[in-house]
Structure formats: C-alpha cells, structure tokens
Design an enzyme around this catalytic site. Structure first.
Site, PDB file in Angstrom:
ATOM      1  N   ASP A 487      70.067 -89.796  36.577  1.00 15.09           N
ATOM      2  CA  ASP A 487      69.457 -90.032  37.599  1.00 15.09           C
ATOM      3  C   ASP A 487      69.845 -91.597  38.153  1.00 15.09           C
ATOM      4  O   ASP A 487      69.425 -91.962  39.614  1.00 15.09           O
ATOM      5  CB  ASP A 487      67.868 -90.318  36.991  1.00 15.09           C
ATOM      6  CG  ASP A 487      67.143 -89.052  37.309  1.00 15.09           C
ATOM      7  OD1 ASP A 487      67.477 -88.423  37.968  1.00 15.09           O
ATOM      8  OD2 ASP A 487      66.131 -89.076  36.388  1.00 15.09           O
TER       9      ASP A 487
HETATM   10  C1  BGC Z   1      65.257 -94.642  34.861  1.00  7.64           C
HETATM   11  C2  BGC Z   1      65.719 -93.122  34.681  1.00  7.64           C
HETATM   12  C3  BGC Z   1      64.797 -92.206  35.289  1.00  7.64           C
HETATM   13  C4  BGC Z   1      64.730 -92.822  36.803  1.00  7.64           C
HETATM   14  C5  BGC Z   1      63.684 -91.627  37.434  1.00  7.64           C
HETATM   15  C6  BGC Z   1      65.225 -94.695  36.294  1.00  7.64           C
HETATM   16  O1  BGC Z   1      64.835 -96.079  36.617  1.00  7.64           O
HETATM   17  O2  BGC Z   1      66.341 -95.388  34.351  1.00  7.64           O
HETATM   18  O3  BGC Z   1      65.724 -92.713  33.112  1.00  7.64           O
HETATM   19  O4  BGC Z   1      65.240 -90.946  35.176  1.00  7.64           O
HETATM   20  O5  BGC Z   1      64.262 -93.942  36.857  1.00  7.64           O
HETATM   21  O6  BGC Z   1      62.511 -92.019  37.214  1.00  7.64           O
HETATM   22  C1  NOJ Z   2      64.985 -89.636  32.479  1.00 15.14           C
HETATM   23  C2  NOJ Z   2      64.622 -88.428  33.452  1.00 15.14           C
HETATM   24  O1  NOJ Z   2      63.316 -87.899  33.081  1.00 15.14           O
HETATM   25  C3  NOJ Z   2      65.618 -87.377  33.203  1.00 15.14           C
HETATM   26  O2  NOJ Z   2      65.244 -86.267  34.113  1.00 15.14           O
HETATM   27  C4  NOJ Z   2      66.988 -87.775  33.276  1.00 15.14           C
HETATM   28  O3  NOJ Z   2      68.076 -86.634  33.209  1.00 15.14           O
HETATM   29  C5  NOJ Z   2      67.284 -88.895  32.397  1.00 15.14           C
HETATM   30  N1  NOJ Z   2      66.388 -89.839  32.602  1.00 15.14           N
HETATM   31  C6  NOJ Z   2      68.724 -89.698  32.419  1.00 15.14           C
HETATM   32  O4  NOJ Z   2      68.600 -90.386  33.912  1.00 15.14           O
END
Ligand code: BGC
Ligand code: NOJ
Length: 819
Positions: A487
């Site tokens: 993400d």
């Molecule tokens: C986090 C991710 C997460 C994303 C969406 C980011 O700040 O590091 O792990 O998936 O937010 O909520």
């Molecule tokens: C947490 C999110 O829930 C997941 O969808 C994503 O793949 C990982 N973070 C990596 O960014």
C-alpha cells in the site's frame, strides 16, 4: 523472557504476570457482538461495526497503557482495601494472578489477602452481549464482607464522533435506570432504535451513571471515590460521560464461593415499539429484560463456555497435526486457525492498533483472509465471497474496502489499487478446490451493489482478469495505480504536503508506473481462471487466459528480471524500482516469492537465483525484511514507503505477510530446510522465549517485526489483524506439510526437513476424513518431491494426488513414505 506459557491441552495461553510488554489480547464473539479483552480486562466492545456501533470507550495512546474496558473492583468492606483482579487500573499488588486466553473466552484469576476471584469473560454464541462471571471465594478463616463494583464507560456509539465532536456529545449522553439495570440510551430519543445496558446477577446495592460521580472530580479509574468510600450515590448522567457502574455486596463464610455475573449487552427494538407505553419517552426494555433474566440464572455461563469450546473442537477437527515440533503443532492445530477466524470476522478494522474507525473490510485483505481458512468455514466463505464480489466495480476494479454494517464498498481510504481484483480470483479458486462447489460460479452477483446489475460470479472473475489486461504500461507490465499489495509504494502520488494521506491524495496524471509484482500475481490468478474456465467447459475463455499468462510471462522475462532477482516496479518516469541500479531499495521480497508461486522462472532457474538472493540480502534472524537497503530519506517519487523510519513497516520492516511467500518459494524449489527455517523465524510460539524483544502476543502473528535497520530490531507491532495469519496457514499446511486441496482430490506432498522423521495429520476434505501418516525411509536428506511412495487404504498409487473416494466414504488412510 516469558510472561506465561502455552497450555496445549486446553488450547489456552496462560499469562502469569499482568505487566506484559503490551496489552496481550483476545477476541470474544464471532457473529454480531465483538469484544476485545486484554490480560488486564481492558479493551472495547461493539456490535458489528467497530466505528458505528461502539459500546464502550477505549483510549489507544493512553498512559499508562490499557486503561479502559471492563472495570471490576473488589473491596474488602471491613478494611476498606480495594483492588482489581486484572491489576489495572489500581495496579494494587496481587498475591497471585493468571490470565488464560482461550478460544472465544478469557479467564482472569487473582487473589489478594485471602480473597480469590476468577472472572470468565465470554460472548455467548447467538447473543449480543458479553458476560463477566466472577466466582469469589473467601479463603480466609473468618467471614468476609465484600463489595464488588463493575463499571463501563459508554461510547456514544460512533467511535470517531465520540472522540472528536465534543461541542455536541458533551450534551447528548443519556441513561435510563430501571430495576437495577443501567441502560445507555444516548440518541435513542431520536433516530437510534438500539441501546446498551449493564446489569448484574445479584441485587444491586447502588449505582452511578455519571463518571464524575463515580470517580470524583479530577480522579482517574485507579482511585474511584465511590469504591474508596464503599458507597454509590445513584447519580443520573445528563450529558458529559455516562457510565454504568454497579455495586453489589456479599458476605462469604470461610471457604465459601459465590458467583456474581455482570452483563453488558446490546438490544435493538422494532422502530414502532421503541417506547413503552407507546407515545411515552420511556424506552421499551422488555426485550432486554428477557435476556437479562436469562443471564441472571447461575450455571448459564458454564453452559455457554461448554458450547463455545465444543464449537471450536468441531471446527478445528478440519485439520490436526502431530509433527513433534510444539511450535508447529500448537500454531497449526489451534492458534493459527483461531487468528484466521478473527481476521475473517474483522478484516483490518478493530484491534489494539487499528482504531476500528478508518478501515473496514478490505477487498484485498478479506479475499486473502479466506485462503488459509476456507476449509474450516466453507459456508461462511461462500457467503463472504459473494459479498465481496458484489462490491466490485463494473470495470472489474474494486473499492479498497467495504463496511461490515452496509456491505457496500467505499473509497474512504482511497481507490485504484490495481492488484485488488486479482485476489478475488485466488479466493474463489481456493474455495472451489476446497469444496468442489462449482455452482457458486453461477450465483448472480451485483456490480457496485446496484440492484438489477447481477451477472454470474464467473463473469466477475473474467472482468478481474480484464482489469489488468486493460491497464498495461510501456513494458507490457500492469500499471500499479495508487499502489499494489504494498500500500505504501505510491509511485504516482508525489505528496509533498505534511499529513496528506498517501492513500487518498490525487495521483499525478499521465503516470505509467508499472508493477512487476502485479505481473506475477496476475499470472498466478490467470492460471487459476484458466483452470476454472476449463472446468466449466469454456475453452475459449480458458485459452484467452492461457495466452494472457504467456504474454505476461514474456513481459516479466523481458523487463522484470534484474540479473539476480526480479525487479519490483517501474516508477512514474520508467526508472526501475528494486534494481541493483538503485541506491536504496535494490531488492524487494514481494516479487521473488510471487514468481515462484506463479510458476514464473522455474524452468530457467531465475526463481531459484532470486530466492537465494533473498536469503543473502533480506533474511534476518527475526524474519525476512521487505527490501534493502532501507530508504534513509523521503523519496517524493516512491511515496509512503519512504516516509517510515528505516526498518519500520513498509520501509524494510519484516512485513510478516510476505514471509510465507518465500516459504512456499523454498518448497517449490525443493529446499525443505529453508522453508521450515523461515517458518520458525516468525512463528510467534517459537519467539515466545524472547517476549521481551518481540513484545506482542506469543500466540498470534503480528503484521510487522522491526527490521534490521530499526533500533528495535525484532520488536513486533500490529498483532492479530494481518494477512500473515492466512498465508502462514497456507505455507505450513499446504506446502511444508503439503496437504493441499485440488479440484480432483487432496494432494499430500510433504516437503519437510531431513531432521524430521515424519508426522501424522487428520484432514477433513469434502466430507471424508483423511488419516495421513508420513514417515521417512532409511535415507535421510531433504525430501525431493517425487521421491515418495504413497499408499491409499493399503494400495500404492502413482503420484501424490489422492483421488476423490466414493461420495460418503467416511475415512481414507494415506501413508506416505519419503525417501
Ligand atoms: C500502512 C499500511 C496500510 C495502509 C492502508 C499505511 O499507513 O503502513 O500497512 O496497509 O496504511 O491503511
Ligand atoms: C496492510 C494492508 O491491510 C494490506 O492490504 C497491505 O497489503 C499491507 N498492509 C502492505 O502494505
């Protein structure tokens, strides 16, 4: 250092001191009512949606940690001494303390000055309430006069509004007290037809509903004036902070025990029967009363506990193993499926790290959550797949999440993550392999929840494939959009505004950033789609998928390979990301595991090389980091990934979710030792002995363990709600132990290290119980797939796929002899 131990027999983790490094929690409830309970009885509760129907308050970043939740005070009315059996918030010393977290229940037992309490917390199946059943025992040689105080601080329903909109909500709080029960009725006078209530099984001595009256001005929960003085004033909250606080008194003879049960519940009334009598302003409590009366009966909680435990035993029968390695056995048999159930229920919405406000059911997340768990709850998996697919957009794209109350997709945390649709294909494929239920493909499913837009589920898979094919970049690789699985790899965002969300800030137009990872994921998904089309006899569709696999594989071969590993992406202007030509972020873990799973680079040996590069550059004793070198400074062109300090989260943290992809990669390339080694590095039970470093619960996976660049290398964070649960279950059960559902039968193809002599397993599959016994022959060494002998019900078979028996066959015996 340990803070407790596993009780494998009882399927419990037993915490033996309350001051764990972080709150170590459990989840109660699995249908409508959910409660998070920590080892000090902290945590919060909600009905279905952790944001919109929050029952009690919890302050996440409070000091000290974990104040808030289920307040229970024991008071010795002779001496005035008082304490909490869960230690918090008074922190008065306990003579002994244990917290047993079990499957769907928690028991906190404590003693002080000869008074013992044992409180069982659970959410009974089928009810919208939680029970705190306290058994109080007088172990003194003289009678004891005691008071028990139970208290909760009500949340004014919308957890976000409750924590921010003070100009309104310091005036709206309302309660109603009737027959010893405190009803929390904020907004019931207007548009809500639900209320919460707090009740006690024994007659009430006194109550408070105003926080200030219970605690006293400028006092905290560690020193409530009402508990100190031993008496309640019967306050009625008008605005401010409504609480439910109840006092009950008991006199116990030496050796005598008594049960006192507090119950916190949620009730909805039909809109036309909200008030009693109709037209009045008195809430209709008749429905709630009936429930409360049920829970005033003694023995009720024991029956509920027995039902909960029996339910779990039944569910867990779907797979049980005996490998001789306690870390493998207890995770596979108990804790990993249990965590999978919690991620299935709550996706990424509510934990001690997720406030339950911003993130509902993730499209990508919920699809993956099914992968490791579909064998345990096939019917619920079916319903979930249909719910998720119904939110899909007409172009095959996806909302990134949907809300559990409405089941409708929304863009609240951004859109345009171009990997999303591919995960739906993988979830459906896993469901089909487990159940053989091809009929699901013909289920009519809406697009974007629009009534009348239904087409068969199979069509959703087709459009998921098209979604990627319609969005290819200059190298013929999939456009990444806002980001892919990672993400935080936001190659089109270019955010320079402090505090701006990388998830929702506009993408810069004209971006051609591509994802090599999505290319691998696409190949994996398109192979599954091809197999599904073939099963349906849709040969044209099957061959379309086959062609797409070939074209994408060629693009990966031409532009995805960096020399010793697969590249990660191409950025907005076409510069490679995850390449030796970069200064930082030269190699990323994600594509290396994904290519192996997709079957890319197996024939030409590239994947083997890539996996070796991961071992050389990314593996640490605490798990495999996401990339190296970590980004030391912020990169406008990369996005959130470089916003984290080095070693944390997506900036080279050990993002545990990805580690199983490498375990599977090791299995596929025949390295049994390597696979199990990676498995044990992040297995929480195997990390129990370093709980002071790891800090999170030793019975569930955490999303992240700080990477080697972090000053706190080895420290876990964001436990419970993570795709790590499902993927580890897949890696250990389907690939290392090798028990893998396929369309035409159960494959049993263990790839276990040479130092294991074998293992036993029972697996339920399409109505038959497979009793599997794996033994190693005299030759030792890594098991190469193929060098196995498979005997089914006494008859040797060719290959490792156990064909489906006659329907109705109760048992199949499988013996595997490894070379
Ligand atoms: C986090 C991710 C997460 C994303 C969406 C980011 O700040 O590091 O792990 O998936 O937010 O909520
Ligand atoms: C947490 C999110 O829930 C997941 O969808 C994503 O793949 C990982 N973070 C990596 O960014």
């Amino acid at each position: 250092m340990r803070y407790g131990h596993f009780d494998d027999e009882e399927r419990e983790y037993v915490i033996t001191r309350p001051d764990t490094p972080l709150p170590w929690i459990n989840y109660l409830g699995s249908e409508d009512y959910f409660a998070l309970v920590s080892n000090t009885a902290g945590g919060y509760s909600f009905y279905r949606d952790a944001r919109l129907r929050r029952l009690i308050r919890y302050r996440y970043n409070n000091a000290p940690l974990d104040v808030g939740g289920r307040f229970l005070y024991v008071r010795d009315d002779d001496s005035g001494d008082y304490w909490n059996p869960g230690w918090q918030p008074t922190q008065r010393e306990l003579d002994d303390y244990t917290c047993r977290h079990g499957l769907g229940y928690t028991v906190i037992a404590a003693g002080r000055g000869g008074i013992r309490t044992e409180t069982l917390y659970l959410v009974p199946p089928g009810e919208t309430l939680e029970v705190w059943r306290t058994r109080v025992t007088n172990e003194r040689s003289v009678p004891a006069r005691l008071s028990l105080f139970g208290a909760v601080e009500f949340c004014l329903w919308d957890a976000q509004d409750d924590a921010t909109n003070f100009q309104r909500n310091l005036s709206t709080g309302e309660v109603h007290v009737e027959d010893g029960v405190v009803y929390h009725v904020t907004e019931y006078r207007e548009r809500r037809d639900h209320f919460a209530w707090f009740a006690c099984s024994t007659p009430m001595q006194g109550f408070e509903t105003s926080r200030e009256a219970f605690l006293g001005a400028y006092r905290g929960w560690e020193r409530p004036i009402a508990v100190e003085g031993g008496a309640m004033s019967g306050s009625i909250a008008n605005g401010w902070q409504p609480v439910g606080a109840l006092q009950t008194t008991l006199v116990l003879e030496p050796g005598e025990s008594r049960d006192v049960t507090f119950v916190l519940g949620y009730t909805e009334n039909p809109a036309d029967r909200k008030f009693d009598p109709p037209g009045s302003r008195r809430p209709n409590t008749s429905g709630a009363r009936a429930v409360i009366d049920r829970y005033r009966q003694t023995g009720r909680a024991d029956a509920d506990l027995a039902a909960l435990r029996a339910g779990w035993e039944e569910r867990l029968r779907s797979l049980q193993v005996a490998t001789g390695d306690p870390h493998v056995d207890r995770m596979v048999n108990t804790w990993n499926p249990y965590q999978c159930m919690v991620t299935f229920n709550l996706s990424r919405s509510a934990s001690m790290f997720e406030s339950g406000i911003g993130r509902g059911m993730g499209f990508r997340d919920s699809n993956q959550d099914l992968l490791g768990f579909v064998h345990v709850i096939p019917e619920r998996a079916r319903a979930r797949i249909l719910d998720i697919a119904a939110t899909q957009l007409p172009d095959g794209g996806a909302y990134h999440q949907y809300q559990p109350l409405t089941k409708r997709g929304n863009d609240d945390i951004g859109a345009g993550f171009n990997d999303d649709p591919a995960w739906l294909v993988l979830a459906v494929a896993a469901y089909l392999k487990e159940t053989g239920d091809l009929a699901i493909l013909d289920e009519p499913v809406t697009w974007d929840n629009a009534e009348g837009s239904e087409t068969p589920l199979h069509d959703h898979l087709r459009r998921s494939i098209d979604f990627t094919l319609d969005r290819l970049g200059p190298h013929g690789l999939p456009l990444i959009g806002r980001a892919d699985w990672n993400d935080c790899l936001n190659l089109n965002v270019f955010s320079d505004q402090p505090g701006e969300s990388f998830q929702t800030a506009p993408n810069r137009p004209g971006g051609v950033a591509e994802s090599v990872f999505i290319a691998g994921l696409f190949v994996l998904a398109a192979r599954e789609a091809e197999a599904i089309a073939h099963l349906r006899g849709e040969e044209a569709e099957a061959s379309r998928c086959r062609d797409a696999v070939a074209t994408m594989t060629a693009a990966i071969e031409a532009h995805g390979w960096d020399g010793a590993w697969y590249r990660r992406a191409y950025d907005h202007v076409g510069t490679p990301v995850g390449s030796a030509s970069n200064e930082e972020g030269q190699i990323y873990i994600e594509p290396q595991g994904m290519m192996a799973m997709a079957g890319v680079g197996l024939a030409d040996g590239r994947t083997r090389t890539a996996i070796a590069s991961v071992r050389e550059r990314l593996a640490t004793p605490h798990g495999i980091v996401l990339h190296q070198p970590a980004y030391a400074s912020y990169h406008l062109e990369l996005g959130e990934i470089s916003s984290y300090p080095p070693g944390y989260k997506e900036n080279a943290g050990i993002f545990c979710h990805t580690n199983p992809w490498l375990m599977i990669g090791e299995v596929i390339t025949g390295n049994a030792e390597g696979a199990l080694d990676y498995y044990l590095r992040i297995n929480p039970s195997a990390r129990e002995a370093i709980s002071d470093v790891h800090r999170c619960e030793p019975y569930v996976y955490a999303q992240m363990i700080a990477g080697r660049d972090a000053p706190t290398h080895g420290e876990a964070k964001n436990s419970w709600l993570t795709g790590t649960a499902a993927w580890n279950m897949v890696a250990i059960s389907q690939w290392i132990l090798g028990i893998r559902p396929e369309q035409d039968g159960l494959r049993v193809e263990p790839v276990i290290p040479g130092y294991w002599t074998g293992f036993r397993a029972t697996r339920q599959f399409r109505g038959t119980t497979y009793e599997i016994e794996v033994a190693r022959g005299t030759r030792r060494g890594p098991a190469a797939t193929g060098s196995v002998e498979v005997v089914v019900d006494g008859r040797p078979i060719d290959g490792t796929l156990i064909p489906l028996p006659q329907p109705g066959t109760p048992r199949v015996r499988v013996e595997i002899r490894l070379a």
